[in-house]
Design a protein around this motif. Sequence first.
Motif, mmCIF file in Angstrom:
data_model
loop_
_atom_site.group_PDB
_atom_site.id
_atom_site.type_symbol
_atom_site.label_atom_id
_atom_site.label_comp_id
_atom_site.label_asym_id
_atom_site.label_seq_id
_atom_site.Cartn_x
_atom_site.Cartn_y
_atom_site.Cartn_z
ATOM 1 N N LEU A 53 0.843 -1.189 0.000
ATOM 2 C CA LEU A 53 0.000 0.000 0.000
ATOM 3 C C LEU A 53 0.882 1.244 0.000
ATOM 4 N N ASN A 54 0.567 2.188 -0.876
ATOM 5 C CA ASN A 54 1.290 3.455 -0.952
ATOM 6 C C ASN A 54 0.396 4.558 -0.386
ATOM 7 N N TYR A 55 0.923 5.284 0.585
ATOM 8 C CA TYR A 55 0.174 6.358 1.233
ATOM 9 C C TYR A 55 0.888 7.688 1.006
ATOM 10 N N SER A 56 0.124 8.751 0.853
ATOM 11 C CA SER A 56 0.687 10.089 0.898
ATOM 12 C C SER A 56 -0.209 10.939 1.799
ATOM 13 N N GLY A 57 0.407 11.875 2.487
ATOM 14 C CA GLY A 57 -0.349 12.688 3.427
ATOM 15 C C GLY A 57 0.456 13.888 3.866
ATOM 16 N N TYR A 58 0.138 14.389 5.042
ATOM 17 C CA TYR A 58 0.804 15.584 5.544
ATOM 18 C C TYR A 58 1.499 15.293 6.869
ATOM 19 N N VAL A 59 2.473 16.133 7.195
ATOM 20 C CA VAL A 59 3.173 16.054 8.477
ATOM 21 C C VAL A 59 3.147 17.445 9.117
ATOM 22 N N LEU A 60 2.882 17.478 10.430
ATOM 23 C CA LEU A 60 2.903 18.701 11.230
ATOM 24 C C LEU A 60 3.800 18.463 12.438
ATOM 25 N N GLY A 61 4.494 19.487 12.882
ATOM 26 C CA GLY A 61 5.353 19.288 14.040
ATOM 27 C C GLY A 61 5.713 20.594 14.734
ATOM 28 N N LEU A 62 6.287 20.445 15.917
ATOM 29 C CA LEU A 62 6.806 21.555 16.725
ATOM 30 C C LEU A 62 8.159 21.135 17.278
ATOM 31 N N GLY A 63 9.064 22.109 17.405
ATOM 32 C CA GLY A 63 10.370 21.755 17.938
ATOM 33 C C GLY A 63 11.088 22.938 18.538
ATOM 34 N N VAL A 64 12.208 22.638 19.165
ATOM 35 C CA VAL A 64 13.077 23.655 19.744
ATOM 36 C C VAL A 64 14.530 23.232 19.501
ATOM 37 N N LYS A 65 15.375 24.220 19.121
ATOM 38 C CA LYS A 65 16.824 24.019 19.005
ATOM 39 C C LYS A 65 17.489 24.966 19.977
ATOM 40 N N SER A 66 18.500 24.442 20.667
ATOM 41 C CA SER A 66 19.175 25.258 21.667
ATOM 42 C C SER A 66 20.687 25.097 21.569
#
Length: 124
Positions: A53-66
Amino acid sequence: PGSPTNFQNQSRYDFSFLPGILIDPDNLIYGKVGYSYTKENVNNANGSWSTTLNYSGYVLGLGVKSFTLGNLVGVKNLYGFAEYNYASYGGQSYSVVNGSGRSTYSSNISLNSSTGLLGVGYVF
């Protein structure tokens, strides 16, 4: 053939845009929005059928770099990061067909994933 017993990821690719806000000279908070593709193999325990099965969709994220980490250990370009990502691919339907051409099993699989990342990086 019964319910699928094996669901294995074969590959995954993400392409993302990461806008960020510098909250002080050493710390950055950022978001992530992008496209994700994954290929999954589904089969039953005795190996009598398999499908990809081949899927396509979206990705959402939050992050911090220090860069505080680098300052603590005396390596100027070293940074630590923490990130959370959520990907949604919707659903895929599939059917298993026996030797006479009749569908013996069909299902719809919806796929979502959540990942957390902790890491260390270096800016060259």
